[in-house]
Write a protein that holds these residues in place. Structure first.
Motif, short mmCIF file in Angstrom:
data_model
loop_
_atom_site.label_atom_id
_atom_site.label_comp_id
_atom_site.label_asym_id
_atom_site.label_seq_id
_atom_site.Cartn_x
_atom_site.Cartn_y
_atom_site.Cartn_z
N LEU A 438 0.77 -1.14 -0.19
CA LEU A 438 -0.05 0.01 -0.07
C LEU A 438 0.87 1.22 0.05
N CYS A 439 0.29 2.44 -0.07
CA CYS A 439 0.78 3.63 -0.39
C CYS A 439 1.85 3.55 -1.75
N ASP A 440 2.50 2.62 -1.92
CA ASP A 440 3.03 2.71 -3.36
C ASP A 440 2.11 2.55 -4.42
N SER A 441 1.09 1.80 -4.18
CA SER A 441 -0.19 1.50 -5.09
C SER A 441 -0.77 2.71 -5.31
N PHE A 479 -5.40 -3.56 8.22
CA PHE A 479 -4.98 -3.90 6.88
C PHE A 479 -3.42 -4.28 6.89
N PRO A 480 -2.93 -5.29 6.24
CA PRO A 480 -1.66 -5.71 5.91
C PRO A 480 -0.89 -4.46 5.38
N MET A 481 0.40 -4.15 5.52
CA MET A 481 1.07 -3.10 4.76
C MET A 481 1.62 -3.65 3.48
N ASN A 491 3.82 -7.52 12.54
CA ASN A 491 4.02 -6.18 12.09
C ASN A 491 3.07 -5.48 10.81
N PHE A 492 2.77 -4.20 10.98
CA PHE A 492 1.93 -3.60 10.13
C PHE A 492 2.35 -1.89 10.14
N ILE A 493 1.80 -1.25 9.17
CA ILE A 493 2.09 0.31 9.15
C ILE A 493 0.75 0.89 9.09
N PRO A 494 0.49 1.32 10.10
CA PRO A 494 -1.07 1.94 10.52
C PRO A 494 -1.31 3.19 9.24
N ASN A 495 -0.05 3.96 9.04
CA ASN A 495 -0.10 4.78 7.97
C ASN A 495 -0.48 4.46 6.56
N TRP A 496 0.03 3.08 6.34
CA TRP A 496 -0.27 2.54 4.94
C TRP A 496 -1.94 2.24 4.93
N ALA A 497 -2.60 1.74 6.03
CA ALA A 497 -4.23 1.52 5.91
C ALA A 497 -4.91 2.89 5.47
N MET A 498 -4.34 4.13 6.06
CA MET A 498 -4.74 5.20 5.68
C MET A 498 -4.88 5.47 4.25
N ASP A 538 -7.20 15.91 22.08
CA ASP A 538 -7.35 17.02 21.25
C ASP A 538 -7.77 16.41 19.96
N GLY A 539 -8.12 15.05 19.90
CA GLY A 539 -8.54 14.41 18.72
C GLY A 539 -7.56 13.99 17.93
N LEU A 540 -6.16 13.98 18.35
CA LEU A 540 -5.11 13.58 17.45
C LEU A 540 -4.51 12.10 17.93
N LEU A 541 -4.28 11.26 16.82
CA LEU A 541 -3.65 10.18 17.19
C LEU A 541 -2.51 10.30 18.00
N GLU A 542 -2.17 9.29 18.65
CA GLU A 542 -0.95 9.23 19.73
C GLU A 542 -0.48 7.63 20.01
N LYS A 543 0.81 7.51 19.87
CA LYS A 543 1.21 6.36 20.57
C LYS A 543 0.59 5.08 19.63
N LEU A 544 0.86 5.51 18.37
CA LEU A 544 0.40 4.21 17.53
C LEU A 544 1.26 2.93 17.71
N GLU A 545 0.62 1.90 17.45
CA GLU A 545 1.24 0.77 17.31
C GLU A 545 2.09 0.50 16.08
N ALA A 546 3.02 -0.50 16.18
CA ALA A 546 3.80 -1.19 15.20
C ALA A 546 4.68 -0.29 14.48
N TRP A 547 4.70 -0.26 13.09
CA TRP A 547 5.72 0.43 12.32
C TRP A 547 5.04 1.58 11.67
N VAL A 548 5.31 2.81 12.65
CA VAL A 548 4.79 3.99 12.03
C VAL A 548 5.59 4.65 11.12
N PHE A 549 5.16 4.59 9.88
CA PHE A 549 5.99 5.14 8.82
C PHE A 549 5.60 6.40 8.02
N VAL A 550 6.53 7.41 8.05
CA VAL A 550 6.54 8.41 7.32
C VAL A 550 7.20 8.50 6.12
N GLU A 551 8.74 8.37 6.24
CA GLU A 551 9.52 8.63 5.07
C GLU A 551 10.68 7.74 5.35
#
Length: 750
Positions: A438-441, A479-481, A491-498, A538-551
């Motif tokens: 995901l994300c690549d796709s 979802f799987p990364m 392992n999974f990337i929560p960002n990639w599900a977004m 504040d409505g923000l996500l914090e302390k997400l699990e697994a591999w939080v990937f930005v770049e």
């Protein structure tokens, strides 16, 4: 009396409908197009369905027919040949418990007086990012002029174990399955080429459990032969002994119940050590057209492709005596003729033990390389017709219509990158992983539509994620990364599900496939429910699990406790859900998140800070660290615009880009200020977000300049586009083909 064909047809149709309804009942949300076999049932060697890396070969003979069709699917992968000539590799990858069926028209391959059809199946039974860890089987039937003449589980197919392929070998990489080691004799070719074959020990097959078969859903790939373009060097070497110093990667030493394979104590050939023990003595540079090359023990020949190319390694070999060949390869040739067969943590070492005689050699799996070296470890061999059997999407009619040779070269490199990374699913790279990320796709999907006018591969890619009701080892709703793949370590990337949700919004725009979107809704609701507990006051996500990937940059060191790029993406995802399903409350929620980010993250220095960390008093405090990518996320996700943040946009536009590192850090306002360094972006995905923003806001002159700055050296060096902005990782990465999208938008393509 003549039979009542109408009644027979009706009864048959009713039976098919009954079977179809039964299968569809198993599927809770997404309803794929089912496929079926007329006679065949899935089979394997009895009691060995879960044996690791067991290969079987099935064989049948055609008759004198006008049309010959082979219908098949299996696990994990298969190669189809007719009279020893390669015809296809399959199947198209799908989700756990679903198997896509190929229908191959073999008529062009079949001889008038009949031919031999073989299907060699690799049953990996190994968790990876490439092939699923599922019990092995083959289901196949041969149809000649509308009549089934051979069917697995019934009659017409012979089967043998492929013992000439070593079973207990090392894994090729952490993400893929196994290395290839062979022990061949000329007589083995008879299985694929001679009628009425005898002398091969046959095995009995037994039916396996029922399977759910679905349509392939996308066009077939191409398998053109691409010959090596040059011989670049001739090498001499000695056999060393580096057993005590060789370093093994995690894919070799971390074998356990969660990461399947063979341990060093179990393997019969150490492919890594075999290649490491080839100590180069001399490298003589040359520039020759390949022909017939005689290679004797202690010598090697280096072949170069026109560009980085993906497919099966193929060549002809005539051995004057028993010979052992070791082939090493990489995506480029290093200084002094070095081939780094371990780059990226892989084992690019292929081994053939050959008895005296003639061979047409081929790997089973595809690999990626622009250079390969054939070593004669022992014996003497004449090698010819060296090249790659290309694996990838079909050619495109789209063309660069400008006059700039640099842009023309970049376009060709982007097309090749797309083609080699689009093989039944979108892949990140065709080399180290062959994984559907995901994300690549999100980026590759745009390219498919431009080059083909369709979104067939995207449909398959997305459908795979939605077919299973849940994923082993992953939290409910996540979802799987990357998929199809097994992630037993959880392992999974929560960002990639977004990114998956954001892609769905564009998928609907591309295809108008409302039924797919509606079927996906329960899974999207479950994803939103997954994220809900991570929202703070504040409505923000914090302390997400697994591999939080930005770049792939400093950004990935700043992902806790509250990561602002992730929250920017979260707000954009909520807007996508609102657009897909008309949920206005999610727009309000997204607006609130964006407002809070601007209040908390935007600093006095005029940049967004990447994260806030809780101190000992339990208060979230900005780290003061700013990355270039964080700024791009802000604009890409709509948290900032050129109108709302003109000074920051002006800085990004003029002071950042391909040469910013070379020019020096920015800004340097104070020697003791934490934020004096705005950490630079890498290719994925910071540079791409930058280019997307230049495109979005009509900065075409700057965009063209940046495209040339980022990609010209890649296109020149490997003829493909890379994972990073340096060639230390994959030099052939699917998302990178997205440059085609921008070029098309600027009117550069016809």
């Amino acid at each position: 009396e003549f039979p009542d064909w109408g009644l027979i047809f009706f009864a048959g149709y009713a039976l098919i409908e009954k079977i179809s309804n039964k299968e569809q009942h198993k599927i809770k949300y997404m309803k794929p197009t089912l496929a079926s076999f007329t006679s065949a049932v899935p089979v394997w060697a009895a009691g060995r369905e879960q044996e690791i890396n067991l290969w079987l070969s099935f064989r049948t003979e055609t008759k004198n027919s006008k049309k010959t069709v082979l219908r098949l699917t299996g696990s994990s992968a298969y190669v189809v040949k007719v009279d020893g000539t390669f015809a296809a590799f399959g199947p198209a990858r799908s989700a756990h418990g679903f198997y896509r069926v190929d229908e191959l028209d073999l008529t062009p391959y079949v001889k008038p007086d009949g031919s031999i059809v073989t299907v060699t199946v690799a049953g990996y039974n190994c968790n990876s990012y490439y092939h699923l860890d599922q019990p092995s089987f083959l289901c196949a039937e041969l149809e000649e002029d509308g009549r089934i003449t051979a069917a697995t589980g019934k009659s017409g197919f012979l089967c043998r174990e492929v013992t000439e392929h070593e079973q207990k070998v090392q894994r090729y990489s952490f993400q893929r399955t196994f290395c290839e080691v062979y022990h061949l004799a000329p007589a083995l070719a008879a299985w694929e080429t001679e009628k009425g074959v005898s002398g091969f020990p046959l095995i009995e097959t037994a039916p396996t459990e029922e399977k759910t078969f679905i349509a392939r859903g996308c066009e077939y790939n191409v398998y053109d032969f691409v010959p090596a373009e040059k011989i670049t060097s001739r090498v001499t070497f000695a056999i060393g002994d580096h057993a005590e110093e060789v370093r093994y990667g995690r894919h070799i030493v971390n074998i356990d119940e969660n990461y399947k394979g063979f341990t060093l104590d179990e393997i019969t050939t150490n492919s890594l050590l075999t290649a490491r023990n080839l100590d180069t003595l001399s490298v003589t540079q040359t520039d020759e057209i390949p022909g017939e090359d005689v290679i004797s023990a202690g010598n090697a020949v280096t072949y170069r492709m026109k560009r980085d190319t993906t497919g099966q390694v193929v060549f002809d070999a005539v051995c004057e005596e028993d010979t052992e060949l070791v082939v090493t390869f990489d995506e480029y040739e290093g200084e002094g003729g070095r081939i780094d067969f371990r780059r990226m943590g892989i084992v690019s070492s292929l081994i053939w033990h050959l008895k005296k005689g003639s061979y047409h050699l081929s790997t089973f799996e595809p690999y990626t390389m622009s250079v390969l070296r054939i070593h004669a470890k022992t014996g003497k061999v004449t090698v010819s017709n060296v090249g790659i059997r290309y694996f990838g999407a079909g050619k495109t009619s789209r063309r660069y219509i400008g006059t700039d040779p640099v842009l023309a070269n970049i376009f060709e490199a982007a097309v090749e990158t797309y083609r080699q990374n689009t093989f039944t699913v979108y892949m990140d790279c065709p080399s180290r992983e062959r994984a559907g990320w995901l994300c690549d796709s999100f980026f590759t999907a745009r390219v498919e539509k431009l080059l083909t006018g369709k979104s067939e591969v995207e449909h398959n890619f997305l459908e795979n994620f939605f077919l299973p009701e849940s994923f082993k080892k992953l939290p409910k709703g996540m979802f799987p990364m990357c998929y199809p793949g097994d992630h037993y370590n959880g392992n999974f990337i929560p960002n990639w599900a977004m990114w998956l949700v954001i892609e769905l919004e564009e998928y609907l725009e591309r295809t108008h496939d409302r039924a797919f979107i509606d079927a996906a809704k329960p899974r999207i609701d479950a994803l939103l429910a997954y994220f809900k507990p991570f929202e703070n006051g504040d409505g923000l996500l914090e302390k997400l699990e697994a591999w939080v990937f930005v770049e792939w940059s400093k950004s990935n060191d700043l992902v806790q406790d509250i990561n602002y790029p992730t929250n920017m993406l979260y707000a954009k995802m909520l807007r996508s859900v609102a657009a897909l399903y008309g949920e206005s409350a999610l727009i309000e929620k997204a607006e609130h998140i964006e407002k809070v980010i601007n209040e908390q993250s935007f600093m006095e220095n005029g940049f967004y800070c990447d994260n806030a960390v809780y101190n000992d008093d339990g208060k979230a405090v900005l780290s003061g660290m700013c990355t270039e990518s964080c700024q791009y996320y802000a604009f890409f996700c709509g948290v900032a615009t050129p109108e709302s943040h003109p000074e920051l946009w002006h800085r990004l536009l003029l002071d950042f880009g391909p040469d910013r590192v070379k020019k020096g850090g920015w800004p340097n306002l104070s020697e003791d200020a934490k934020w004096k360094n705005i950490y630079p972006s890498n290719a994925f995905i910071g540079n791409y977000l930058r280019l997307e923003l230049l495109y979005r806001y009509g900065e075409y002159e700057k965009l063209t300049e940046n495209i040339k700055g980022y990609f010209s050296k890649m296109a020149e060096f490997t003829g493909t586009l890379w994972e990073n902005d340096t060639p230390n990782a994959s030099c052939n990465h699917g998302f990178a083909s997205h440059v085609i999208y921008w070029m098309d938008g600027m009117g550069m393509l016809g």
